[in-house]
Motif scaffolding. Sequence first.
Motif, PDB file in Angstrom:
ATOM      1  N   VAL A 198       1.076  -1.257   0.026  1.00 42.64           N
ATOM      2  CA  VAL A 198       0.070   0.018  -0.168  1.00 42.64           C
ATOM      3  C   VAL A 198       1.069   1.148  -0.053  1.00 42.64           C
ATOM      4  CG1 VAL A 198      -1.867   1.250   1.331  1.00 42.64           C
ATOM      5  CG2 VAL A 198      -2.123  -1.370   1.237  1.00 42.64           C
ATOM      6  N   CYS A 199       1.870   1.425   1.049  1.00 39.54           N
ATOM      7  CA  CYS A 199       2.536   2.345   1.067  1.00 39.54           C
ATOM      8  C   CYS A 199       3.672   2.799  -0.389  1.00 39.54           C
ATOM      9  CB  CYS A 199       3.594   2.735   2.247  1.00 39.54           C
ATOM     10  SG  CYS A 199       2.437   2.800   3.885  1.00 39.54           S
ATOM     11  N   PRO A 200       4.274   1.667  -0.737  1.00 40.35           N
ATOM     12  CA  PRO A 200       4.928   2.313  -1.904  1.00 40.35           C
ATOM     13  C   PRO A 200       4.010   2.480  -3.200  1.00 40.35           C
ATOM     14  CG  PRO A 200       5.596  -0.090  -1.340  1.00 40.35           C
ATOM     15  CD  PRO A 200       4.433   0.777  -0.147  1.00 40.35           C
ATOM     16  N   CYS A 201       3.153   1.849  -3.274  1.00 41.19           N
ATOM     17  CA  CYS A 201       2.027   1.953  -4.422  1.00 41.19           C
ATOM     18  C   CYS A 201       1.784   3.354  -4.300  1.00 41.19           C
ATOM     19  CB  CYS A 201       0.927   1.194  -4.413  1.00 41.19           C
ATOM     20  SG  CYS A 201      -0.218   1.032  -5.610  1.00 41.19           S
ATOM     21  N   LYS A 202       1.239   3.878  -3.195  1.00 35.43           N
ATOM     22  CA  LYS A 202       0.614   5.050  -2.958  1.00 35.43           C
ATOM     23  C   LYS A 202       1.490   6.156  -3.302  1.00 35.43           C
ATOM     24  CE  LYS A 202      -3.303   4.446   0.177  1.00 35.43           C
ATOM     25  NZ  LYS A 202      -3.698   4.853   1.649  1.00 35.43           N
ATOM     26  N   GLU A 203       3.139   6.003  -3.086  1.00 36.21           N
ATOM     27  CA  GLU A 203       4.045   6.999  -3.070  1.00 36.21           C
ATOM     28  C   GLU A 203       4.470   7.111  -4.687  1.00 36.21           C
ATOM     29  OE1 GLU A 203       6.881   5.440  -0.715  1.00 36.21           O
ATOM     30  OE2 GLU A 203       6.189   6.204   1.233  1.00 36.21           O
ATOM     31  N   ASP A 204       4.200   5.985  -5.484  1.00 37.79           N
ATOM     32  CA  ASP A 204       4.492   5.810  -6.996  1.00 37.79           C
ATOM     33  C   ASP A 204       3.547   6.805  -7.577  1.00 37.79           C
ATOM     34  OD1 ASP A 204       4.886   5.319  -9.788  1.00 37.79           O
ATOM     35  OD2 ASP A 204       5.762   3.572  -8.989  1.00 37.79           O
ATOM     36  N   PRO A 205       3.982   7.998  -8.353  1.00 37.60           N
ATOM     37  CA  PRO A 205       2.787   9.005  -9.052  1.00 37.60           C
ATOM     38  C   PRO A 205       2.041   8.179 -10.002  1.00 37.60           C
ATOM     39  CG  PRO A 205       4.888   9.637  -9.388  1.00 37.60           C
ATOM     40  CD  PRO A 205       5.272   8.355  -8.227  1.00 37.60           C
ATOM     41  N   ARG A 206       2.551   6.946 -10.582  1.00 37.61           N
ATOM     42  CA  ARG A 206       1.748   6.422 -11.783  1.00 37.61           C
ATOM     43  C   ARG A 206       0.873   5.400 -11.458  1.00 37.61           C
ATOM     44  NH1 ARG A 206       7.066   3.591 -13.866  1.00 37.61           N
ATOM     45  NH2 ARG A 206       7.032   3.195 -11.660  1.00 37.61           N
ATOM     46  N   ILE A 242      -2.567  -0.845  -9.052  1.00 37.09           N
ATOM     47  CA  ILE A 242      -2.501  -0.651 -10.483  1.00 37.09           C
ATOM     48  C   ILE A 242      -1.923   0.601 -11.155  1.00 37.09           C
ATOM     49  CG2 ILE A 242      -4.466  -2.431 -10.545  1.00 37.09           C
ATOM     50  CD1 ILE A 242      -6.344   0.095 -10.852  1.00 37.09           C
ATOM     51  N   ASP A 243      -2.086   0.591 -12.291  1.00 36.67           N
ATOM     52  CA  ASP A 243      -1.413   1.822 -13.161  1.00 36.67           C
ATOM     53  C   ASP A 243      -2.591   2.762 -13.344  1.00 36.67           C
ATOM     54  OD1 ASP A 243      -0.681   3.620 -15.213  1.00 36.67           O
ATOM     55  OD2 ASP A 243       0.721   2.279 -15.883  1.00 36.67           O
ATOM     56  N   GLN A 244      -2.330   3.802 -13.100  1.00 40.12           N
ATOM     57  CA  GLN A 244      -3.696   5.036 -12.973  1.00 40.12           C
ATOM     58  C   GLN A 244      -4.115   5.130 -14.293  1.00 40.12           C
ATOM     59  OE1 GLN A 244      -3.161   8.811 -11.206  1.00 40.12           O
ATOM     60  NE2 GLN A 244      -2.336   7.828  -9.292  1.00 40.12           N
ATOM     61  N   LYS A 245      -3.273   4.901 -15.215  1.00 40.68           N
ATOM     62  CA  LYS A 245      -3.908   5.158 -16.677  1.00 40.68           C
ATOM     63  C   LYS A 245      -4.814   4.053 -16.980  1.00 40.68           C
ATOM     64  CE  LYS A 245       0.229   3.241 -19.101  1.00 40.68           C
ATOM     65  NZ  LYS A 245       1.432   3.740 -19.747  1.00 40.68           N
ATOM     66  N   TYR A 246      -4.689   3.161 -16.446  1.00 37.93           N
ATOM     67  CA  TYR A 246      -5.655   1.954 -16.706  1.00 37.93           C
ATOM     68  C   TYR A 246      -6.679   1.520 -15.623  1.00 37.93           C
ATOM     69  CZ  TYR A 246      -2.167   0.501 -19.787  1.00 37.93           C
ATOM     70  OH  TYR A 246      -1.121   0.358 -20.751  1.00 37.93           O
ATOM     71  N   SER A 247      -6.752   2.574 -14.547  1.00 37.08           N
ATOM     72  CA  SER A 247      -7.569   2.379 -13.641  1.00 37.08           C
ATOM     73  C   SER A 247      -9.239   2.410 -13.779  1.00 37.08           C
ATOM     74  CB  SER A 247      -7.339   3.436 -12.398  1.00 37.08           C
ATOM     75  OG  SER A 247      -7.624   4.750 -12.888  1.00 37.08           O
ATOM     76  N   SER A 248      -9.683   3.038 -14.628  1.00 38.99           N
ATOM     77  CA  SER A 248     -10.998   3.333 -15.048  1.00 38.99           C
ATOM     78  C   SER A 248     -11.461   2.385 -16.159  1.00 38.99           C
ATOM     79  CB  SER A 248     -11.448   4.899 -15.467  1.00 38.99           C
ATOM     80  OG  SER A 248     -10.791   5.309 -16.516  1.00 38.99           O
ATOM     81  N   CYS A 249     -10.465   1.479 -16.795  1.00 36.59           N
ATOM     82  CA  CYS A 249     -10.977   0.712 -17.904  1.00 36.59           C
ATOM     83  C   CYS A 249     -11.491  -0.522 -17.395  1.00 36.59           C
ATOM     84  CB  CYS A 249      -9.560   0.179 -18.665  1.00 36.59           C
ATOM     85  SG  CYS A 249      -8.844   1.869 -19.300  1.00 36.59           S
ATOM     86  N   PRO A 250     -12.838  -0.877 -17.956  1.00 31.08           N
ATOM     87  CA  PRO A 250     -13.321  -2.105 -17.686  1.00 31.08           C
ATOM     88  C   PRO A 250     -12.414  -3.276 -18.307  1.00 31.08           C
ATOM     89  CG  PRO A 250     -14.407  -1.496 -19.455  1.00 31.08           C
ATOM     90  CD  PRO A 250     -13.441  -0.386 -18.925  1.00 31.08           C
TER      91      PRO A 250
END
Length: 125
Positions: free
Chosen positions: A52-60, A73-81
């Motif tokens: 959780v912590c390292p994931c939140k610290e990574d801006p991607r 998960i990668d933010q650019k794919y977060s809203s993709c079904p």
Amino acid sequence: LCVEKYCFDTHKDKDSCNNDQKGVCRWDDANNKCVDKICDDYNNPALYPDMVCPCKEDPRCMVDKSVTPPVCIDQKYSSCPDLDVVVSFDASCSMDKSFGRHPKGFDALMEVLRDWVGTVPLTGE
């Protein structure tokens, strides 16, 4: 097709790789080389016992709490079904000819596809 591989091109040893100033590299022990860190790396408990912590610290990256257990998960794919992907290739004679440094066009396409699949967050279903 030319794709820059920052981590591989910049770091040749484990210490240099793991201490990358940008924080985007990690050492791949299995292949003995420096690779780009991806958000899915944080889901590996051997590398990150508390993702959780390292994931939140990574801006991607972001923590997806809609699944159990939560995953990074990668933010650019977060809203993709989830979706099916179908890839088709030209089967004409041109695919049997040389393509850049590859002896056959088909080999070149397979290399690009292999690299792409490594960066796409596949569900495995």
